[in-house]
Design a protein around this motif. Structure first.
Motif, mmCIF file in Angstrom:
data_model
loop_
_atom_site.group_PDB
_atom_site.id
_atom_site.type_symbol
_atom_site.label_atom_id
_atom_site.label_comp_id
_atom_site.label_asym_id
_atom_site.label_seq_id
_atom_site.Cartn_x
_atom_site.Cartn_y
_atom_site.Cartn_z
ATOM 1 N N PHE A 138 0.903 -1.192 0.021
ATOM 2 C CA PHE A 138 -0.134 -0.081 0.056
ATOM 3 C C PHE A 138 0.991 1.253 -0.133
ATOM 4 N N GLU A 139 0.537 2.246 -0.702
ATOM 5 C CA GLU A 139 1.152 3.527 -0.818
ATOM 6 C C GLU A 139 0.396 4.464 0.250
ATOM 7 N N ALA A 140 1.045 4.966 1.415
ATOM 8 C CA ALA A 140 0.460 5.840 2.211
ATOM 9 C C ALA A 140 0.518 7.215 1.596
ATOM 10 N N PHE A 168 6.096 4.728 1.201
ATOM 11 C CA PHE A 168 6.210 6.156 1.955
ATOM 12 C C PHE A 168 6.802 7.144 1.070
ATOM 13 N N ASN A 169 5.970 8.430 0.860
ATOM 14 C CA ASN A 169 6.605 9.327 0.303
ATOM 15 C C ASN A 169 7.499 10.366 0.917
ATOM 16 N N LEU A 170 8.815 10.441 0.324
ATOM 17 C CA LEU A 170 9.639 11.531 0.946
ATOM 18 C C LEU A 170 9.622 12.893 0.139
ATOM 19 N N PHE A 183 10.981 3.678 0.175
ATOM 20 C CA PHE A 183 10.729 5.132 0.191
ATOM 21 C C PHE A 183 10.414 5.737 -1.115
ATOM 22 N N GLU A 184 9.366 6.414 -1.265
ATOM 23 C CA GLU A 184 9.022 7.210 -2.705
ATOM 24 C C GLU A 184 10.099 8.289 -2.971
ATOM 25 N N ILE A 185 11.076 8.692 -3.768
ATOM 26 C CA ILE A 185 11.445 9.932 -4.028
ATOM 27 C C ILE A 185 11.304 10.450 -5.596
ATOM 28 N N LEU A 196 11.712 5.465 -7.353
ATOM 29 C CA LEU A 196 11.705 6.485 -8.123
ATOM 30 C C LEU A 196 10.412 6.831 -8.383
ATOM 31 N N ASP A 197 9.794 8.091 -7.745
ATOM 32 C CA ASP A 197 8.288 8.326 -8.219
ATOM 33 C C ASP A 197 8.168 9.165 -9.260
ATOM 34 N N ASP A 198 6.861 9.064 -9.841
ATOM 35 C CA ASP A 198 6.688 10.195 -11.237
ATOM 36 C C ASP A 198 7.608 10.132 -12.006
ATOM 37 N N ILE A 238 10.643 1.795 -10.221
ATOM 38 C CA ILE A 238 10.409 2.881 -10.666
ATOM 39 C C ILE A 238 9.138 2.872 -10.918
ATOM 40 N N LYS A 239 8.503 4.028 -10.541
ATOM 41 C CA LYS A 239 7.090 4.274 -10.875
ATOM 42 C C LYS A 239 6.783 5.263 -11.989
ATOM 43 N N ILE A 240 5.876 4.700 -12.920
ATOM 44 C CA ILE A 240 5.689 5.569 -14.066
ATOM 45 C C ILE A 240 4.660 6.450 -13.806
ATOM 46 N N THR A 243 3.170 1.018 -12.424
ATOM 47 C CA THR A 243 2.483 1.963 -13.407
ATOM 48 C C THR A 243 1.278 2.612 -12.373
ATOM 49 N N GLU A 244 1.509 4.048 -12.491
ATOM 50 C CA GLU A 244 0.609 4.758 -11.288
ATOM 51 C C GLU A 244 -0.727 5.251 -12.115
ATOM 52 N N GLY A 245 -1.885 5.415 -11.597
ATOM 53 C CA GLY A 245 -3.100 6.141 -12.416
ATOM 54 C C GLY A 245 -3.760 5.319 -13.293
HETATM 55 CA CA CA Z 1 4.092 8.496 -4.457
#
Ligand code: CA
Ligand code: C2E
Ligand code: CA
Length: 655
Positions: free
Chosen positions: A426-428, A481-483, A513-515, A543-545, A564-566, A600-602
């Motif tokens: 889960f992403e917080a 968790f997002n930093l 940790f998402e950066i 690596l976020d976004d 890696i998050k697209i 892949t997000e969204g």
């Molecule tokens: Ca994120």
């Protein structure tokens, strides 16, 4: 050596000038003494001596004196060149001696005509006049000595040999007084000369102190690297312009320029290259700036401009274009080609603010806007920006006053493995319900918390809450968790987060940790140290976004990534847009090559899931699989999946 010199030293112009000035003050008194005393003698001898002697000679001598006197008038108020001053002083010595002799000869030549009373008067005249005049010549030692030398011996010889005990006593008396006067004169003159010399030294010291402080002022206001005015000078100039425009009216524009793409160059090629890029950028901006532009380096890769006079939107955009075009040409540095550009933000006086701080803040806000939505171009501060700014100020106030522990909570969005259809993590996602303002989105309040320096406290509170929730999940369900940018650029943040993990007694391997790229670029060394501390513990980094930043592949390669998050901006059009599909395929390949997992997000529709799977994408996060949910909902979801899993396993076993 100069103690008994009878001329004035050219090598000491200050002394000569001071002597001239001091003497010029005494001249009227000097001639007054001479005139009064001489007239008195003429009067007492008038009927006894011939008229040519009592009237003619004094008149002739006074004619010389008058001529001389007229020449002196106003001298003490004028600045006279040193060579002329020295010449005048030298001629004064000669004249003092000559007049001394002339008046002495005149008075002694009256002696034969007078009686005892008049003899006494002559002795009285010569001694009193000499003493008076020597005191007037106090600052002109040479002239005073010359005069004493001319008069005293003659006096002594003449009156000492008249055969009168009284006159002899007067002569001896006069000799002694002259000796005493000579001592006073020499002492006084020595003090005077040393006073002038120390005044001169003081002036030299003051002058060099002034020059030093001028130089300090210049250096304190100059940027050492580019030679441009620095931030302090810029803010001072801004204050001046504001004060002037408020006093007499007028308009001007404040601009802030930030280099795009400087950080990667600096990180990849080192600070020496980075410095050269900044110097070149400074030179180019200077060359591109017209007369009406005041340019300064504000620090880092940020420059400031003040544009005199009013400027229309078109004019400002033209200036912005001119400056960023100058920056955009590749910078060749012995084999390395650096490419940067510039984004500009402008704010106008008086429309956007009447105080320097407000103007600068608005130009900075316009720059922030340019960096996010108008990269490489210029943005002019507008009414809609003003509305956003005041909204942000309101939110900032509420955030500062907020009870973060009570008002902040987290929602959890599942990340699903499409092979098994199971939630793997889960992403917080942070949520803030402010009692005063209602619900505020994280994109807004995180940025404000960063700006107002509250972010690390907020991150720690959120992280503790997220870990407490994750503690309730099975061990094979991860937590993302997002930093934020500031978290990573804060020294020791890695250790602080590690301490929280330790207290929560949770397996660090479950935590990712998402950066973002930009967050690492801000302060690469500190960010790296923070990440190292977390990786050492067993956590992973995502690596976020991906795809929204500058996506410097060489750079991404250096990061210790596991995931890696697209970014979701690529997903929207994938059904219709081949370019998006190709891009996603490339990113998935890249992740595989880097040994990273790709999420892949969204993802919102079944059609998108199908396409993504054909592109090789296995892990998906998005509304299709689940919107962000509360902790309890997340727990229920996992439990549900486990039941389905048990049921299907049982069904398979039964077949
Ligand atoms: Ca994120
Ligand atoms: P993010 O890290 O990229 O988080 C994903 C965002 O996309 C979330 O927005 C999520 O609700 C949204 N999202 C997920 N799936 C879909 C979808 O299918 N369609 C659409 N339209 N949106 C989807 P959210 O929660 O508003 O968060 C926004 C951003 O705020 C996050 O972007 C993240 O950068 C930041 N953020 C959230 N929580 C935190 C936090 O605890 N710390 C920090 N530093 N940043 C946070
Ligand atoms: Ca994201």
């Amino acid at each position: 050596m100069s103690r008994f010199r009878f001329s004035f030293p050219r090598h000491d112009p200050e002394l000569a000038q001071a002597q001239l000035a001091a003497f010029a003050h005494q001249i009227p008194l000097l001639y007054f003494i001479l005139l009064v005393n001489t007239v008195a003698v003429s009067v007492t001898h008038y009927h006894m001596a011939p008229a040519w002697l009592t009237v003619g000679v004094p008149c002739a001598l006074f004619a010389v004196c008058l001529k001389r006197f007229l020449g002196w008038i106003g001298t003490h108020r004028r600045q006279i060149p040193t060579n002329i001053a020295v010449r005048r002083l030298n001629s004064t010595i000669a004249l003092a001696v000559l007049l001394g002799i002339a008046f002495s000869v005149w008075s002694l030549s009256l002696y034969p005509y007078g009686d005892m009373e008049r003899h006494m008067h002559l002795a009285y005249y010569m001694s009193l006049t000499l003493i008076g005049i020597v005191f007037c010549l106090m600052h002109l030692r040479a002239a005073a000595l010359g005069l004493i030398a001319a008069v005293v011996p003659a006096f002594l010889v003449f009156f000492g040999t008249r055969g009168s005990i009284v006159l002899t006593a007067i002569a001896i008396n006069f000799a002694l007084v002259s000796g005493a006067m000579l001592t006073v004169l020499l002492t006084y003159y020595r003090d005077f000369a040393s006073l002038i010399s120390s005044r001169k030294q003081l002036l030299v010291q003051t002058e060099s102190a002034r020059r030093l402080s001028d130089e300090n002022f210049r250096l304190a206001n100059l940027d050492a690297l580019t030679g441009l005015p620095n931030r302090r000078r810029f803010l001072y100039e801004l204050e001046q312009r504001v004060a002037q425009a408020q006093a007499v009216g007028g308009a001007f524009v404040v601009g802030v320029i930030d280099l795009d793409g400087f950080k990667p160059v600096n990180d990849a090629f080192g600070h020496a290259v980075g410095d050269k890029v900044l110097i070149e950028a400074g030179l180019r901006l200077q060359a591109a700036a017209s007369e009406r532009i005041f340019l300064a380096r504000l620090g880092g890769d940020e420059f400031g401009v003040i544009i005199s006079g009013a400027a229309s939107d078109d004019e400002l955009h033209a200036i912005g274009d001119q400056l960023s075009t100058a920056l955009r040409k590749p910078i060749n540095l012995s084999g390395i080609v650096a490419r940067v550009s510039g984004s500009c933000g402008f704010a106008r006086f008086p429309e956007n603010g009447r105080a320097s701080a407000a103007l600068f803040e608005r130009a900075d806000y316009a720059l922030y806007f340019a960096k996010h939505y108008n990269r490489g171009q210029s943005t002019i501060f507008s009414g809609s920006h003003e509305a956003k700014l005041s909204e942000q100020a309101r939110i900032e106030q509420a955030l500062q006053a907020a009870n973060l522990e009570a008002e902040m909570h987290l929602m959890y969005q599942p990340v699903v493995d499409t092979d098994t259809q199971k939630t793997i993590a889960f992403e917080a996602l942070a949520r803030w319900v402010s009692p005063a303002l209602g619900s505020i989105g994280p994109a807004t309040f995180i940025a404000i918390a960063e700006r107002s320096g509250m972010i690390s406290r907020l991150t720690e509170i959120l992280f503790r809450k997220a870990l407490a929730e994750a503690h309730r999940w099975p061990d094979d369900v991860g937590l993302s968790f997002n930093l934020s940018v500031h978290d990573l650029s804060l020294k020791n943040m890695g250790q602080r987060l590690a301490a929280i993990i330790d207290t929560a007694k949770i397996n660090p391997a479950r935590i990712s940790f998402e950066i973002t790229e930009t967050s690492v670029m801000k302060d690469a060394a500190v960010a790296q140290a923070n990440l190292d501390a977390l990786i050492a513990l067993g956590c992973s980094i995502a690596l976020d976004d991906f795809g929204t930043g500058q996506s410097n592949l060489a750079y991404v390669h250096q990061l210790p990534l596991s995931k890696i998050k697209i970014d979701r901006s690529f997903i929207g059009g994938i059904e219709a847009n081949k370019v998006s599909r190709d891009l996603i395929r490339t990113i998935i390949d890249l992740s595989r090559n880097l040994g990273c997992m790709c999420v892949t997000e969204g993802v919102e529709t079944a059609a998108q899931v199908i396409i993504l799977r054909t592109l090789g994408c296995r892990y998906i996060q998005g509304y299709f699989y689940g919107k962000p949910m509360t902790g309890n909902e997340a727990l229920a979801r996992i439990a549900g999946e486990r039941v389905v899993g048990i049921k299907s396993a049982t069904a398979r076993a039964a077949v």
